[in-house]
Design a protein around this motif. Structure first.
Motif, PDB file in Angstrom:
ATOM      1  N   ASN A 140     -60.087 -48.642 -69.015  1.00 22.36           N
ATOM      2  CA  ASN A 140     -60.548 -47.973 -70.277  1.00 22.36           C
ATOM      3  C   ASN A 140     -59.857 -46.513 -70.508  1.00 22.36           C
ATOM      4  N   GLY A 141     -60.181 -45.989 -71.641  1.00 22.76           N
ATOM      5  CA  GLY A 141     -59.447 -44.787 -72.030  1.00 22.76           C
ATOM      6  C   GLY A 141     -58.395 -44.851 -72.863  1.00 22.76           C
ATOM      7  N   TRP A 142     -57.923 -43.680 -73.284  1.00 16.16           N
ATOM      8  CA  TRP A 142     -56.874 -43.607 -74.300  1.00 16.16           C
ATOM      9  C   TRP A 142     -55.608 -43.833 -73.556  1.00 16.16           C
ATOM     10  N   PHE A 143     -54.534 -44.355 -74.075  1.00 20.57           N
ATOM     11  CA  PHE A 143     -53.051 -44.742 -73.746  1.00 20.57           C
ATOM     12  C   PHE A 143     -52.390 -44.079 -74.730  1.00 20.57           C
ATOM     13  N   VAL A 144     -51.368 -43.308 -74.478  1.00 18.07           N
ATOM     14  CA  VAL A 144     -50.452 -43.048 -75.449  1.00 18.07           C
ATOM     15  C   VAL A 144     -49.055 -43.703 -75.145  1.00 18.07           C
ATOM     16  N   LEU A 145     -48.381 -44.152 -76.050  1.00 18.75           N
ATOM     17  CA  LEU A 145     -47.038 -44.857 -75.505  1.00 18.75           C
ATOM     18  C   LEU A 145     -46.156 -44.100 -76.840  1.00 18.75           C
ATOM     19  N   PRO A 146     -45.340 -43.063 -76.239  1.00 13.53           N
ATOM     20  CA  PRO A 146     -44.707 -42.320 -77.221  1.00 13.53           C
ATOM     21  C   PRO A 146     -43.175 -42.934 -77.493  1.00 13.53           C
ATOM     22  N   GLY A 147     -42.607 -42.691 -78.579  1.00 16.32           N
ATOM     23  CA  GLY A 147     -41.320 -43.258 -79.101  1.00 16.32           C
ATOM     24  C   GLY A 147     -41.104 -42.923 -80.436  1.00 16.32           C
ATOM     25  N   THR A 148     -40.219 -43.889 -81.109  1.00 17.80           N
ATOM     26  CA  THR A 148     -40.035 -43.764 -82.333  1.00 17.80           C
ATOM     27  C   THR A 148     -41.199 -43.936 -83.253  1.00 17.80           C
ATOM     28  N   HIS A 149     -42.136 -44.648 -82.783  1.00 16.19           N
ATOM     29  CA  HIS A 149     -43.391 -44.651 -83.454  1.00 16.19           C
ATOM     30  C   HIS A 149     -44.529 -44.685 -82.315  1.00 16.19           C
ATOM     31  N   SER A 150     -45.043 -43.344 -82.223  1.00 15.16           N
ATOM     32  CA  SER A 150     -45.777 -43.222 -81.132  1.00 15.16           C
ATOM     33  C   SER A 150     -47.280 -44.053 -81.463  1.00 15.16           C
ATOM     34  N   LYS A 151     -47.604 -44.688 -80.139  1.00 14.14           N
ATOM     35  CA  LYS A 151     -49.127 -45.501 -80.347  1.00 14.14           C
ATOM     36  C   LYS A 151     -49.970 -44.633 -79.603  1.00 14.14           C
ATOM     37  N   VAL A 153     -54.015 -45.719 -78.127  1.00 16.14           N
ATOM     38  CA  VAL A 153     -54.815 -47.037 -78.177  1.00 16.14           C
ATOM     39  C   VAL A 153     -55.977 -46.570 -77.252  1.00 16.14           C
ATOM     40  N   LEU A 154     -57.028 -46.797 -77.716  1.00 16.86           N
ATOM     41  CA  LEU A 154     -58.348 -46.631 -76.984  1.00 16.86           C
ATOM     42  C   LEU A 154     -58.890 -48.073 -76.553  1.00 16.86           C
ATOM     43  N   LEU A 155     -58.729 -48.335 -75.049  1.00 17.27           N
ATOM     44  CA  LEU A 155     -59.372 -49.355 -74.475  1.00 17.27           C
ATOM     45  C   LEU A 155     -60.835 -49.374 -74.054  1.00 17.27           C
ATOM     46  N   ARG A 156     -61.550 -50.195 -74.280  1.00 22.40           N
ATOM     47  CA  ARG A 156     -62.996 -50.272 -73.662  1.00 22.40           C
ATOM     48  C   ARG A 156     -63.220 -51.477 -72.956  1.00 22.40           C
ATOM     49  N   ASP A 157     -63.213 -51.488 -71.716  1.00 21.00           N
ATOM     50  CA  ASP A 157     -63.331 -52.751 -70.770  1.00 21.00           C
ATOM     51  C   ASP A 157     -62.339 -53.800 -71.109  1.00 21.00           C
ATOM     52  N   GLY A 158     -61.150 -53.135 -71.395  1.00 21.55           N
ATOM     53  CA  GLY A 158     -59.994 -54.173 -71.456  1.00 21.55           C
ATOM     54  C   GLY A 158     -59.593 -54.907 -73.029  1.00 21.55           C
ATOM     55  N   ARG A 159     -60.469 -53.974 -73.804  1.00 23.31           N
ATOM     56  CA  ARG A 159     -60.479 -54.396 -75.348  1.00 23.31           C
ATOM     57  C   ARG A 159     -59.828 -53.397 -75.981  1.00 23.31           C
ATOM     58  N   VAL A 160     -59.024 -53.629 -77.187  1.00 22.14           N
ATOM     59  CA  VAL A 160     -58.441 -52.606 -78.079  1.00 22.14           C
ATOM     60  C   VAL A 160     -59.450 -52.195 -78.949  1.00 22.14           C
ATOM     61  N   GLU A 161     -60.004 -50.927 -78.703  1.00 22.61           N
ATOM     62  CA  GLU A 161     -61.035 -50.602 -79.735  1.00 22.61           C
ATOM     63  C   GLU A 161     -60.504 -49.831 -80.927  1.00 22.61           C
ATOM     64  N   GLN A 162     -59.635 -48.917 -80.590  1.00 26.05           N
ATOM     65  CA  GLN A 162     -59.045 -48.037 -81.718  1.00 26.05           C
ATOM     66  C   GLN A 162     -57.145 -47.991 -81.574  1.00 26.05           C
ATOM     67  N   LEU A 163     -56.468 -47.908 -82.616  1.00 29.57           N
ATOM     68  CA  LEU A 163     -55.052 -48.048 -82.763  1.00 29.57           C
ATOM     69  C   LEU A 163     -54.520 -46.946 -83.460  1.00 29.57           C
ATOM     70  N   ARG A 164     -53.847 -46.083 -83.169  1.00 22.93           N
ATOM     71  CA  ARG A 164     -53.424 -45.103 -84.261  1.00 22.93           C
ATOM     72  C   ARG A 164     -51.813 -44.878 -84.125  1.00 22.93           C
ATOM     73  N   THR A 165     -50.917 -45.063 -84.937  1.00 19.68           N
ATOM     74  CA  THR A 165     -49.529 -44.808 -84.867  1.00 19.68           C
ATOM     75  C   THR A 165     -48.801 -44.000 -85.494  1.00 19.68           C
ATOM     76  N   TYR A 166     -48.024 -42.878 -84.922  1.00 20.95           N
ATOM     77  CA  TYR A 166     -47.586 -41.869 -85.551  1.00 20.95           C
ATOM     78  C   TYR A 166     -46.146 -41.883 -85.658  1.00 20.95           C
TER      79      TYR A 166
END
Length: 300
Positions: A140-151, A153-166
């Motif tokens: 659970n929780g927010w995960f940020v994966l920075p890079g060329t396109h920063s992601k 991702v909000l996980l809820r019990d192992g499921r991708v609930e939200q995804l935003r790319t910057y």
């Protein structure tokens, strides 16, 4: 030294680079290698490129190979359809795509997630890292994966609930090398310097909804003498990262994890602390190995 027999290979194959890991039966990495032969560079010759590279990983001819990232994109080896948020990350081993003509080769599909207005966002490669985090108990929780396109991702019990790319990394690369900001930041005879105060000023200025205006303000600070040209890139970095951090509605969770290289991770952690948040650092290598091992032990 006698090469270790490695019947399983995981390959993180991005647009410009790839990294391979040979795993033993317990998920331990016995050999690893990386190069600049990304999916775009090897377009049209992915099979030949991989075959030439596998000896570096001490891989036998009969090894199983699972690949994630842009190798499954439209310009990759073979396109792997996106999964929807209804498919939990732990189901990824059941959705691997066989590579045509290579019965022991598989591609991990990415995800496509739409927001409340129907706007789609996508990721490839990050899903394997997120699966690794879930396998490590972080479901659970927010995960940020920075890079060329920063992601984000909000996980809820192992499921991708939200995804935003910057496009934070790509914008920084473009703005710092081309156009009027680059000219103001690097006049002849000067060297850019890292300035923590300038970075902090940029973070503070990165309020949501005003990025285009604030980008020009970076140039205005230089030409009016408000800020030395040598500090402009630190300000620009803070502005872009601050804009990303301040734009996101983090109300969905109070847990924040960051998966990224030490240099990028430090910049994001400093910016997050300035804005009243904390990002727990996870090793990209640890989570990708965890993800590949989960696939290794749960593949149908």
């Amino acid at each position: 030294m006698t090469p270790t027999h490695t019947p399983w290979i995981g390959v993180d194959w991005g647009t410009t680079h790839r990294r391979g890991y040979a795993l033993d039966a317990f998920g331990a990495c016995t050999t690893e290698a990386s190069d600049d032969q990304g999916a775009l560079t090897t377009r049209g010759r992915h099979a030949e490129s991989l075959d030439a590279w596998l000896p570096t990983l001490c891989a036998p001819a009969d090894c199983q190979i699972v690949m994630s990232g842009m190798v499954g994109s439209a310009f990759g080896w073979q396109e792997a359809p996106y999964l929807g948020p209804g498919v939990p990350l732990e189901a990824l081993p059941q959705h691997l795509v066989h590579v045509s003509g290579h019965p022991q080769h598989y591609i991990v599909p990415g995800y496509c997630v739409r927001d409340a207005s129907g706007q789609p966002d996508v990721m490839r490669g990050e899903e394997t890292q997120l699966l690794g985090a879930v396998a490590m108990g972080l479901r659970n929780g927010w995960f940020v994966l920075p890079g060329t396109h920063s992601k984000w991702v909000l996980l809820r019990d192992g499921r991708v609930e939200q995804l935003r790319t910057y496009m934070t990394g790509e914008l920084f690369a473009l703005l710092s090398t081309n156009g009027t900001l680059a000219a103001a930041a690097q006049p002849a005879g000067t060297e850019p310097l890292w300035s923590q105060p300038a970075f902090a000023d940029g973070v503070a200025a990165g309020a949501p909804g005003a990025l285009a205006h604030q980008l020009f303000a970076c140039r205005a600070r230089v030409v009016t003498g408000t800020m030395p040209a040598s500090q402009a890139l630190a300000y620009l970095s803070g502005l872009l990262i601050g804009s990303e951090l301040q734009d996101l509605d983090k109300s969905g969770s109070d847990q924040f994890h960051l998966i990224g290289s030490p240099a990028l991770a430090e910049a994001y952690q400093v910016a997050a602390r300035q804005l009243g948040s904390a990002l727990t650092l996870l090793s990209p290598r640890d989570v990708i190995l965890s993800g590949f091992h989960y696939i290794q032990t749960h593949k149908a």
